[in-house]
Scaffold this motif. Structure first.
Motif, PDB file in Angstrom:
ATOM      1  N   THR A  29       6.802  -5.452   5.431  1.00 10.92           N
ATOM      2  CA  THR A  29       5.670  -6.248   5.892  1.00 10.92           C
ATOM      3  C   THR A  29       4.511  -5.359   6.295  1.00 10.92           C
ATOM      4  OG1 THR A  29       7.231  -7.912   6.701  1.00 10.92           O
ATOM      5  CG2 THR A  29       4.965  -8.046   7.499  1.00 10.92           C
ATOM      6  N   ALA A  30       4.833  -4.264   6.987  1.00 10.29           N
ATOM      7  CA  ALA A  30       3.784  -3.345   7.422  1.00 10.29           C
ATOM      8  C   ALA A  30       3.040  -2.746   6.228  1.00 10.29           C
ATOM      9  CB  ALA A  30       4.391  -2.234   8.270  1.00 10.29           C
ATOM     10  N   LEU A  31       3.774  -2.432   5.164  1.00 11.21           N
ATOM     11  CA  LEU A  31       3.130  -1.851   3.995  1.00 11.21           C
ATOM     12  C   LEU A  31       2.243  -2.869   3.279  1.00 11.21           C
ATOM     13  CD1 LEU A  31       6.022   0.342   2.576  1.00 11.21           C
ATOM     14  CD2 LEU A  31       3.797   1.148   3.335  1.00 11.21           C
ATOM     15  N   VAL A  32       2.688  -4.116   3.199  1.00  3.05           N
ATOM     16  CA  VAL A  32       1.834  -5.142   2.586  1.00  3.05           C
ATOM     17  C   VAL A  32       0.574  -5.332   3.428  1.00  3.05           C
ATOM     18  CG1 VAL A  32       1.669  -7.541   1.843  1.00  3.05           C
ATOM     19  CG2 VAL A  32       3.803  -6.309   1.539  1.00  3.05           C
ATOM     20  N   LEU A  82      13.333   5.962  -1.116  1.00  9.62           N
ATOM     21  CA  LEU A  82      13.007   4.686  -0.499  1.00  9.62           C
ATOM     22  C   LEU A  82      13.440   3.552  -1.414  1.00  9.62           C
ATOM     23  CD1 LEU A  82       9.352   5.269   0.768  1.00  9.62           C
ATOM     24  CD2 LEU A  82      11.390   5.114   2.185  1.00  9.62           C
ATOM     25  N   PRO A  83      13.691   2.376  -0.873  1.00 10.87           N
ATOM     26  CA  PRO A  83      13.910   1.213  -1.741  1.00 10.87           C
ATOM     27  C   PRO A  83      12.711   1.029  -2.667  1.00 10.87           C
ATOM     28  CG  PRO A  83      14.475   0.695   0.529  1.00 10.87           C
ATOM     29  CD  PRO A  83      13.818   2.037   0.559  1.00 10.87           C
ATOM     30  N   ILE A  84      12.988   0.563  -3.880  1.00  8.05           N
ATOM     31  CA  ILE A  84      11.939   0.487  -4.884  1.00  8.05           C
ATOM     32  C   ILE A  84      10.812  -0.438  -4.451  1.00  8.05           C
ATOM     33  CG2 ILE A  84      13.149  -1.336  -6.145  1.00  8.05           C
ATOM     34  CD1 ILE A  84      10.874   1.463  -7.573  1.00  8.05           C
ATOM     35  N   GLU A  85      11.129  -1.505  -3.682  1.00  2.00           N
ATOM     36  CA  GLU A  85      10.070  -2.393  -3.209  1.00  2.00           C
ATOM     37  C   GLU A  85       9.060  -1.636  -2.337  1.00  2.00           C
ATOM     38  OE1 GLU A  85      13.875  -4.937  -3.380  1.00  2.00           O
ATOM     39  OE2 GLU A  85      13.300  -2.884  -2.856  1.00  2.00           O
ATOM     40  N   LEU A  86       9.581  -0.758  -1.470  1.00  5.64           N
ATOM     41  CA  LEU A  86       8.694   0.014  -0.594  1.00  5.64           C
ATOM     42  C   LEU A  86       7.947   1.078  -1.383  1.00  5.64           C
ATOM     43  CD1 LEU A  86      10.896   0.413   2.621  1.00  5.64           C
ATOM     44  CD2 LEU A  86       9.384  -1.448   1.932  1.00  5.64           C
ATOM     45  N   GLU A  87       8.618   1.654  -2.377  1.00  8.15           N
ATOM     46  CA  GLU A  87       7.938   2.639  -3.226  1.00  8.15           C
ATOM     47  C   GLU A  87       6.715   2.004  -3.899  1.00  8.15           C
ATOM     48  OE1 GLU A  87       8.388   5.775  -3.733  1.00  8.15           O
ATOM     49  OE2 GLU A  87      10.507   6.359  -3.637  1.00  8.15           O
ATOM     50  N   LEU A  88       6.910   0.805  -4.431  1.00  4.98           N
ATOM     51  CA  LEU A  88       5.808   0.138  -5.113  1.00  4.98           C
ATOM     52  C   LEU A  88       4.651  -0.163  -4.169  1.00  4.98           C
ATOM     53  CD1 LEU A  88       7.846  -2.223  -7.428  1.00  4.98           C
ATOM     54  CD2 LEU A  88       6.008  -0.724  -8.203  1.00  4.98           C
ATOM     55  N   LEU A  89       4.975  -0.570  -2.956  1.00  6.38           N
ATOM     56  CA  LEU A  89       3.915  -0.849  -1.983  1.00  6.38           C
ATOM     57  C   LEU A  89       3.150   0.417  -1.628  1.00  6.38           C
ATOM     58  CD1 LEU A  89       5.793  -3.388   0.307  1.00  6.38           C
ATOM     59  CD2 LEU A  89       3.755  -3.841  -1.064  1.00  6.38           C
ATOM     60  N   GLN A  90       3.875   1.503  -1.435  1.00  6.99           N
ATOM     61  CA  GLN A  90       3.198   2.764  -1.153  1.00  6.99           C
ATOM     62  C   GLN A  90       2.292   3.173  -2.308  1.00  6.99           C
ATOM     63  OE1 GLN A  90       5.838   5.955  -0.110  1.00  6.99           O
ATOM     64  NE2 GLN A  90       5.685   5.519   2.052  1.00  6.99           N
ATOM     65  N   LEU A  91       2.789   3.010  -3.517  1.00  7.52           N
ATOM     66  CA  LEU A  91       2.007   3.409  -4.685  1.00  7.52           C
ATOM     67  C   LEU A  91       0.759   2.544  -4.831  1.00  7.52           C
ATOM     68  CD1 LEU A  91       4.964   3.988  -7.164  1.00  7.52           C
ATOM     69  CD2 LEU A  91       3.399   5.736  -6.309  1.00  7.52           C
TER      70      LEU A  91
END
Length: 841
Positions: free
Chosen positions: A485-488, A518-527
């Motif tokens: 949530t924080a990354l979004v 990291l979990p792929i969902e978090l990786e995508l958000l970071q990217l």
């Protein structure tokens, strides 16, 4: 047989006919590929008839040549008939030479001759025509013929050869729908397309009950074909060696066969298994063997009697009893139909997770045809649907999720909701609000957060920032917000929305190691955040590292990563990198994938980087049409910016101003680097003879650059300042701008600066005073969008009504009308209508 596809074959034959010089082409393919239907379609396309060679006439010398003469008619037909009358007893080589000379001497209009099953003609005709067809140039006769695929050489070696390919996946779906009816479930159509491998002759013989076609009952896999035993044996069982045929029969009764066991069976029967693999008759994946061509498998299976199938199931069960329990259960389910089939459903889930979705579907359908408790059935179907969606099989994944029913456990309901959300977004390009409601009420906070965050990202994908913010606020209110949530929320902030002040989660993302798993969902958000922060090189390296990760990421994540890589190269202004990223992305698209408007926007943005790419305009028009059809106007401004940039590159400065200003005014963003329209708008205004407005926009860009400093904004500001100073010292102004650029800056921005310099320096070297053109000499060509506005003005609609009809803002309509007035030299709505009526009269 209904006719679908064949665009490649039609283009090739159209080109031959259009030449009018005379040529011959052989269209050949395997039995059942649709050669006859193609021949009739070509004949209809060119308003001619089809000569159908008959095997029953092969005993009559020159019967095929006589039929060809009758079809040609005219001077050519008469000449061939006359030659047949006097030279029937000649040696074939002399007859062929005389026929060739005769056709070159005949003066007649260009003609097209279509022959079906050319290889079925009598031998004498084949010998003569094989000589003549290689020498048709200059005769004006175009011959288009079909023939069976030959393992060796064709008699007609002098003809151009084109292999008739199988249907594409989408064409197979269309053909299956025409055969089974429009009410057939999408998942059933996809399964048929998968299991027939685009073979039209097999697709048209599929037979299902109405409930099977609707998806209400399990499918009979292998698929049930129409009863045509002789044809099936001729088309499917083509191996000459009966030992090979018997081995393929054994493989045909099951979805997979243990490779180790198959080696022993092949050795027992004296069959060279490696040779079958090299020839493509058998394929092996993860130590599981199968018939390489699904359509061949269906033909083999359909040719077996009930007694033969039962015997082969018994043999296959014996081969797998000890080491391969799932395959053993498959075969015993035919021997003992009343046995419990949970093991088959478990195997289906495992196969789906491993990416073997056709085999997974076959195991699942077989399991669902037997006895399974409702609770167990529900749990495994959710697992299966989830696995299929992760591997990009959205239609079939949602099909099994719907068949699972209502799960009792909250965590299962939440998982099903997340999978259904992803599938619905991929198939229908809509966000499933029911799935969000399930997540909000779920006891599993982690899955609930996943659903809310993915929903927020889907809304971001469609440009709906406010709805995305509401969903993140919901996650916070429900107390399920964590790192995701924080990354979004951070991504929303990068996109220019208000910061969620009550979000106080310390994620530690900024200090995380680049190599951290990291979990792929978090990786995508970071990217995604990295792209917004213009960290293009770092994002590119990380995406490539993730794509090379072992074990290989699920297709859904690879698709997201490759799409993000395209976006990264577009934002980084690298045309070559964007082209390569688009090619890599398209290569991984699964069969049956639909393209939503956001994907079209990404593709259009990539195409627009190259001024020579003709696809950009077509993609923009396609995207606009989808926006209007679906009632989702949020991405229209982005398409308007691409249109404006294209108009600027082509020197249509007034059009560029209208499109760029409409796009920029429709997106409320303080950061000009988000939409990237300001610098192009300033240049278009300046070149269209509106320096005061250009200077005003420049001051606005300078203020925005102070609030939101970005590298792109710095470069855009340098270009804009040089343009607005070019009336004083164009060369010096652009030299100052060039000094700001670094070697690692975007190639596209360098090219835009160079093009702006060419335009501005040339203009001020050529003329110092720009005369105002007379109204009648102005460019009267209107864009498609402007013509839409004019059409509604003529109908009497006011500006607000036009905006609602075209899904535009009121400001955009006003800007377009201003551009129309300027082009046509009119000053009011009434003047516009009068001008149009005068032009029409």
């Amino acid at each position: 047989m209904p006719f679908f596809g064949r665009d490649r074959e039609k283009q090739v034959t159209d080109k031959d006919v259009a030449a009018h010089n005379g040529s011959a082409r052989l269209l050949f393919g395997e039995p059942g590929i649709g050669k006859t239907r193609l021949a009739w379609a070509i004949a209809e396309r060119h308003e001619t008839v089809v000569v159908s060679a008959s095997p029953s006439e092969r005993m009559w010398p020159y019967s095929g040549l006589s039929a060809a003469a009758a079809a040609l008619g005219g001077a050519r037909g008469a000449a061939i008939d006359g030659l047949l009358a006097r030279g029937r007893d000649w040696p074939e080589h002399l007859f062929a030479e005389e026929l060739n000379r005769t056709l070159h001497l005949v003066h007649d209009e260009p003609a097209v001759l279509v022959i079906d099953d050319l290889d079925e003609m009598d031998n004498a005709s084949i010998v003569v025509l094989s000589f003549v067809f290689a020498r048709l140039h200059g005769t004006g006769l175009t011959v288009l013929a079909t023939a069976r695929e030959s393992g060796g050489r064709h008699d007609f070696t002098g003809m151009a050869h084109t292999r008739i390919r199988r249907l594409s996946f989408d064409e197979s779906v269309d053909l299956a729908r025409s055969v089974l009816g429009s009410s057939t479930a999408a998942a059933v159509l996809y399964t048929i397309a998968e299991f027939t491998a685009g073979h039209p002759g097999t697709i048209v013989r599929v037979r299902l009950t109405p409930r099977e076609a609707a998806g209400d009952q399990p499918l009979p896999l292998p698929l049930r074909l129409a009863d045509d035993r002789a044809r099936r044996r001729r088309e499917g069982r083509t191996a000459d060696d009966p030992r090979v045929t018997s081995l393929l029969d054994l493989l045909a009764v099951g979805p997979v066969f243990s490779y180790d066991r198959l080696e022993l069976v092949a050795e027992e029967r004296g069959v060279d298994l490696e040779a079958l693999i090299d020839d493509g008759l058998v394929s092996v994946h993860d130590e599981l063997a199968r018939i390489g061509d699904p359509a061949r498998r269906l033909s083999h299976h359909a040719a077996l009697s009930t007694e033969e199938r039962r015997r082969l199931h018994v043999r296959a069960a014996q081969e797998h009893e000890s080491a391969h329990p799932a395959t053993y259960l498959w075969h015993t389910s035919f021997i003992q139909p009343e046995a419990d089939r949970e093991g088959l459903l478990v195997a289906a889930v495992e196969l789906a997770r491993g990416g073997d979705h056709p085999e997974a579907i076959e195991f699942a359908e077989r399991a669902l045809a037997g006895a399974i408790s409702p609770e167990v059935r529900c749990r495994h179907l959710i697992d299966l649907g989830e696995a299929l969606v992760l591997h990009g099989q959205d239609v079939q994944g949602r099909h099994y999720l719907n068949r699972a029913g209502h799960a009792a456990q909250p965590d299962l309901r939440a998982r099903a909701a997340l999978a259904r959300l992803r599938a619905t977004a991929a198939i229908e390009h809509m966000i499933d609000e029911a799935a969000i409601a399930v997540a909000v009420d779920a006891d599993d906070g982690r899955t609930a957060e996943h659903v809310l965050c993915e929903s927020a990202l889907l809304h971001l994908w469609h440009g709906e920032l406010e709805r995305a913010r509401e969903l993140i606020a919901t996650a916070i209110e429900r107390g399920v917000a964590t790192t995701e949530t924080a990354l979004v929320a951070r991504l929303l902030e990068e996109l220019g929305t208000d910061t969620l002040s009550d979000l106080t989660i310390d994620t530690g993302v900024a200090t995380a190691s680049a190599d951290a798993e990291l979990p792929i969902e978090l990786e995508l958000l970071q990217l995604r955040a990295g792209v917004m922060r213009e960290e293009y090189a770092a994002v590119r390296r990380r995406i490539r590292g993730l794509l090379e990760r072992t074990p290989r990421l699920a297709p859904i994540w690879r698709d997201h990563l490759l799409c993000l890589l395209v976006t990264n190269e577009v934002r980084g202004g690298d045309p070559l990198g964007a082209h390569e990223a688009v090619a890599a992305w398209r290569r991984e698209w699964v069969d049956g994938r639909t393209v939503d408007v956001a994907t079209i926007l990404v593709l259009a943005s990539a195409a627009a980087l190259d001024p020579l790419d003709p696809q950009a305009g077509a993609l923009v028009r396609q995207g606009r049409e989808l926006c209007r059809r679906a009632g989702t106007p949020t991405l229209l401004p982005w398409f308007a910016v691409i249109e404006g940039q294209t108009a600027l590159a082509e020197g249509r400065y007034d059009d560029a101003v209208v499109s760029l200003q409409a796009g920029r005014d429709a997106v409320e963003a303080d950061d000009p680097a988000l939409l990237r329209a300001d610098a192009d708008l300033i240049e278009a205004l300046w070149l269209s003879g509106r320096p005061a407005q250009a200077q005003q926009e420049l001051h606005g860009l300078e203020r925005a650059a102070q609030r939101s400093p970005r590298r792109w904004t710095t470069l855009a500001l340098a270009r804009s300042r040089a343009i607005c100073a070019s009336d004083r010292d164009a060369v010096g102004a652009f030299r100052e701008a060039e000094a700001i650029y670094r070697t690692d800056d975007a190639p596209l921005e360098r090219r835009r600066l160079a093009r702006a310099r060419e335009r501005c320096v040339t203009v001020h070297e050529r003329v110092l005073l720009r005369p105002v053109p007379r109204a009648e000499t102005r460019n009267r060509s209107l864009t498609a969008q402007e013509r839409d506005v004019v059409a509604l003005v003529e109908k009497g609609l006011r500006n607000r009504e036009i905006a609602a009809s075209l899904f535009l803002s009121l400001r955009t309509v006003e800007l377009r009308l201003t551009g129309i007035y300027r082009k046509l030299g009119v000053s009011s709505r009434a003047h516009l209508i009068a001008t149009l009526h005068n032009a029409a009269s």
